[in-house]
Design a protein around this motif. Structure first.
Motif, short mmCIF file in Angstrom:
data_model
loop_
_atom_site.label_atom_id
_atom_site.label_comp_id
_atom_site.label_asym_id
_atom_site.label_seq_id
_atom_site.Cartn_x
_atom_site.Cartn_y
_atom_site.Cartn_z
N ILE A 38 9.32 17.84 -3.86
CA ILE A 38 9.05 17.31 -5.19
C ILE A 38 8.38 18.35 -6.08
O ILE A 38 7.41 19.00 -5.68
N ASN A 98 4.15 4.55 6.07
CA ASN A 98 4.17 3.31 5.31
C ASN A 98 4.84 3.58 3.98
O ASN A 98 4.19 4.02 3.06
N SER A 155 6.85 10.44 -6.78
CA SER A 155 6.87 11.25 -5.55
C SER A 155 7.09 10.43 -4.30
O SER A 155 7.30 10.97 -3.23
N LEU A 156 7.03 9.10 -4.43
CA LEU A 156 7.16 8.27 -3.22
C LEU A 156 8.53 8.45 -2.58
O LEU A 156 8.69 8.19 -1.39
N GLY A 157 9.51 8.87 -3.38
CA GLY A 157 10.80 9.14 -2.76
C GLY A 157 11.98 8.75 -3.63
O GLY A 157 13.04 9.34 -3.54
N ASN A 181 9.92 3.00 -3.29
CA ASN A 181 10.30 4.18 -2.52
C ASN A 181 11.79 4.49 -2.63
O ASN A 181 12.19 5.62 -2.38
N LEU A 230 11.01 15.26 0.92
CA LEU A 230 11.83 14.07 1.20
C LEU A 230 13.13 14.52 1.86
O LEU A 230 13.81 15.41 1.36
N GLN A 260 6.09 -0.16 -0.73
CA GLN A 260 7.31 -0.62 -0.07
C GLN A 260 7.82 -1.94 -0.62
O GLN A 260 8.90 -2.38 -0.26
N SER A 265 0.82 -1.22 0.00
CA SER A 265 0.00 0.00 0.00
C SER A 265 0.85 1.26 0.00
O SER A 265 0.44 2.30 -0.49
N GLY A 266 2.06 1.18 0.55
CA GLY A 266 2.93 2.36 0.53
C GLY A 266 4.00 2.23 -0.54
O GLY A 266 4.94 3.00 -0.56
#
Lengths: 288, 497
Positions: free
Chosen positions: B434, B390, A283-285, A139, B458, A130, A127-128
């Motif tokens: 971002i 998460n 954008s998650l990282g 991520n 981030l 990961q 869900s994240g």
């Protein structure tokens, strides 16, 4: 009897019915209850006329209101599409970079991307985002096929080892299972991979495997084992291991040559949705 | 003589007053546990308190109906209505104050302030709110006034209710209910004006283009006003409202309430004309107080739950006292304690300063001061930081660790502004916003007027700088123009034990 006989004890009227000397008291239903009861009957008849109610041989009675929940849902979905139309049409023409740099468009794309990710991607990637064993973490900065916005958009569009012709495609040979290398050679190559990852290894085996690696692995993973994104070949020198980092995990991967499958999303999501998803995943990282 | 002559049910007595054949509908002594409502026909009285009630009614209704029409210039980007609950855009406007959903504590503060003010007023003067200002009282009073205009005063109404249906009854009842429904519709109509631009909605109503939700709200409030003001009336106060119960805890022996001074009135009974008055037995048992009571009680039974302290019985009684030539105030704002003191022959007086009232006043002052300070020191800049959970942290291929944050910048001002965002604490290798830039220094970010800008930030700590556990970090947002600055604490999770 006039039927107005009253019970001497309670003073309540009796119905005149008698069993073994016991008489039934006349305690009718409360007035409000009866009114509600009759109102329900009237309501039911009105409902039959106004709303869809009865099956017929080739359909059903539509009722005066011609009410249809299915049409209501379609109308609601259409209304939502109309509401999103302005942003969606902007998404269609804007470049990924512009979407990311425009605060308003970015917010829309991230919101849409988050919801699409939950529906379509989370079952494998988490869900994240990961990841899990065999499913890449989205991520971090490790990308088999590239982590730029366009790379991510392309990966989502064509998939990996999917059913369409221009899918991202690569296949590691199953060196053990298909008997390309012997057991002891695979042990040697395992030690070699452990050593280039910067971990202590059996130098004799590493030495023996140097030529084996150059002959069998370097074509995809590169001479120094840094990988090659054009072929989706992972970097073997970093700390990230899709199928596990222990010697047994690495040996298992050389033996079987695992490779996951990601479906193509081209037909299932619109190009605008894929753009939103790419901006969201970026954008998650880990985005580059 | 003048008004009382209208009362066909009144009989003349020797003492110059008039006795009415009436009993208290809601007397505790005779009331059953459940009984269908008996209509109460309060008689119109005249006097100080009736006049005060007319004034309060006029003032409260004027405020209620006119407030949505007051205009207030907030520039081109904001609505020009002084008081507006803008649900669609999640804003509440009150003249110069604009409250965002994030600042709901102002509303909480206002409610606490109102509650404590009500406690204080009740402990000092009794149920002033119930008697004068409560919407239920005001609208019921208005409805009774209409009833009085159309059908006549108490005796005429009783006669009308008892008579068979004829043209007179039909015409009167029809006009009364039409007037009630018009008032109810106007009440519901005024309510929706608080939620959208009043002139525009009024035009929509006029052209029959009002949105369904507005019509539904008006319909609902028309129904509640009509039924609560026209039919349920005192039952709302007695059975539905929690406040009479709460109030019981606020009122003590020293709190003012509408009191029948039984020390002066008892033993009650008719008085022969020409006989001298003693210092007691002033109540001539004329029942004017009962006839005037909109709650259907007899105030002479003592302090009661049903009594809303509207003081109309005081006016009714004073009128009679004037006629029989006794001083006014047989029924008056007084306390039970005073009655007891006088019965014992002690001096009576009011004790407004009591531990209870001091406590309420102090709490009121504190809450009021906090609210004022809150509004005065209210930032036009805001910063919310929510750390990703998460995953909590991400290890990069080079061993560095990355944490993600959802950050919201709030610009309460009515102009676009540029803020500086800085992150301090921990040894950050990079701060990446971002779509904006990657840096370690302050990041310049523009936010449109009266808007929130959401960002993804981030933070990276390189492998060599990582420390076990969580590191405290601080996000700070500054407006270089006004030097306003807000900060929010958060953590950086390294993932190392």
């Amino acid at each position: 009897m006039s039927g107005k006989e009253r019970d001497t004890h309670s003073g309540t009227e009796t119905t005149g019915h008698e069993w073994d000397g016991i008489k039934e008291l006349n305690t009718p239903l409360p007035r409000w209850w009866l009114i509600v009861f009759y109102a329900c009957i009237v309501w039911a008849f009105a409902y039959w006329i106004v709303m869809p109610a009865w099956p017929t041989f080739n359909g059903y009675t539509h009722g005066l209101l011609d009410h249809s929940q299915r049409e209501n849902v379609a109308a609601a979905v259409n209304a939502l599409k109309m509401q999103r139309h302005a942003h969606e049409s902007q998404l269609a023409t804007a470049s990924l970079q512009r979407i990311q740099n425009d605060p308003d468009l970015q917010q829309f794309a991230l919101a849409e991307g988050r919801s699409l990710f939950g529906d379509n991607c989370a079952p494998c990637h988490g869900s994240g985002g990961q990841g899990a064993h065999g499913y890449p973490n989205l991520n971090d900065d490790v990308w088999l096929w590239g982590g730029k916005l366009e790379d991510i958009q392309h990966s989502i569009t064509v998939g990996v080892r999917s059913t369409i012709a221009d899918t991202r495609q690569s296949q590691m040979p199953a060196f053990g299972h298909d008997k390309i290398l012997s057991d002891s050679q695979i042990d040697d190559v395992t030690e070699f991979v452990v050593s280039i990852a910067g971990r202590p290894a059996d130098q004799a085996r590493v030495h023996r495997a140097t030529k084996l690696f150059a002959d069998n692995c370097a074509a995809c993973h590169g001479a120094s084992g840094h990988g090659d994104r054009t072929m989706g070949a992972p970097n073997l020198t970093d700390t990230d291991w899709l199928y596990g980092s222990t010697r047994a995990d690495i040996r298992d991967q050389i033996w079987f040559g695992h490779g996951g499958v990601m479906p193509t999303w081209a037909g299932r999501l619109t190009p605008e949705e894929i753009k939103s998803l790419a901006v969201y995943v970026h954008s998650l990282g880990g985005g580059e | 003589m003048d008004r009382i002559d209208l009362l066909k049910l009144a009989t003349s007595t020797d003492d110059g007053s008039y006795r009415i054949d009436v009993r208290a509908t809601n007397s505790a002594a005779t009331r059953k546990l459940y009984k269908a409502r008996e209509p109460i026909h309060p008689r119109l009285v005249h006097g100080t308190f009736r006049r005060a009630k007319w004034i309060v009614m006029a003032a409260t209704l004027t405020i209620y109906y006119l407030t949505p029409w007051i205009r207030w210039d907030r520039g081109p980007d904001a609505p020009g209505q002084a008081v507006l609950v803008d649900l669609a855009h999640e804003r509440f406007y009150f003249f110069f104050i604009e409250i965002w959903p994030q600042e709901i504590y102002y509303i909480t503060g206002l409610l606490i302030l109102s509650a404590v003010a009500l406690f204080l007023v009740t402990a000092l003067f009794g149920r002033l709110w119930c008697g004068y200002a409560c919407p239920q009282t005001v609208w019921t009073d208005l409805f009774i006034w209409v009833e009085n205009l159309v059908e006549g005063d108490r005796s005429a109404r009783i006669r009308l209710a008892a008579q068979l249906w004829n043209t007179e009854k039909i015409v009167k009842r029809l006009s009364k209910h039409t007037a009630w429904l018009l008032i109810a519709a106007a009440t519901g109509g005024a309510w929706v004006f608080y939620f959208t631009d009043a002139p525009i909605l009024f035009q929509q109503f006029a052209h029959g283009e009002a949105p369904a939700i507005a019509l539904l709200s008006v319909g609902l409030l028309t129904f509640t006003t009509y039924s609560l003001g026209g039919f349920m009336r005192e039952q709302v106060c007695t059975y539905m409202c929690p406040w009479p119960r709460i109030q019981a805890a606020m009122i003590d022996d020293e709190a003012l309430s509408v009191t029948y001074r039984r020390d002066r009135g008892e033993p009650r009974g008719p008085h022969k004309k020409g006989q001298p008055w003693s210092s007691t037995s002033h109540c001539v048992d004329c029942h004017q107080c009962v006839a005037a009571c909109p709650m259907g009680i007899d105030i002479r039974d003592g302090t009661q739950l049903e009594c809303i302290n509207c003081a109309l019985c005081i006016d009714a009684c004073d009128d009679i006292m004037d006629k029989v030539g006794l001083p006014r105030g047989l029924i008056a704002y007084d306390t039970d304690a005073n009655v007891e003191r006088r019965l014992k022959g002690e001096a009576s007086g009011f004790r407004f300063v009591r531990p209870r009232t001091i406590l309420y006043a102090v709490v009121l002052a504190i809450v009021g001061a906090v609210m004022l300070y809150g509004l005065w020191a209210r930032f036009t800049i805001g910063l919310d930081v929510l750390k990703d959970r998460n995953p909590e942290f991400v290890r990069q291929s080079d061993g560095a660790v990355l944490n993600g944050y959802s950050v919201k910048l709030l610009n309460h001002a009515d102009r676009a502004r540029t803020f500086l965002l800085t992150v301090t604490g921990g040894e950050l290798a990079a701060i990446h916003v971002i779509g904006v830039q990657s840096t370690t220094g302050p990041i310049s970010l523009s936010v449109e007027s009266d808007r929130v800008r959401a960002l993804r930030v981030l933070l990276t700590v390189s492998k060599t700088k990582l420390k076990p556990g969580n590191q405290q970090i601080k996000f700070q947002l500054t407006d270089p123009g006004t030097h306003e600055s807000v900060e929010t604490r958060s953590v950086f999770v390294s993932g190392m034990n």
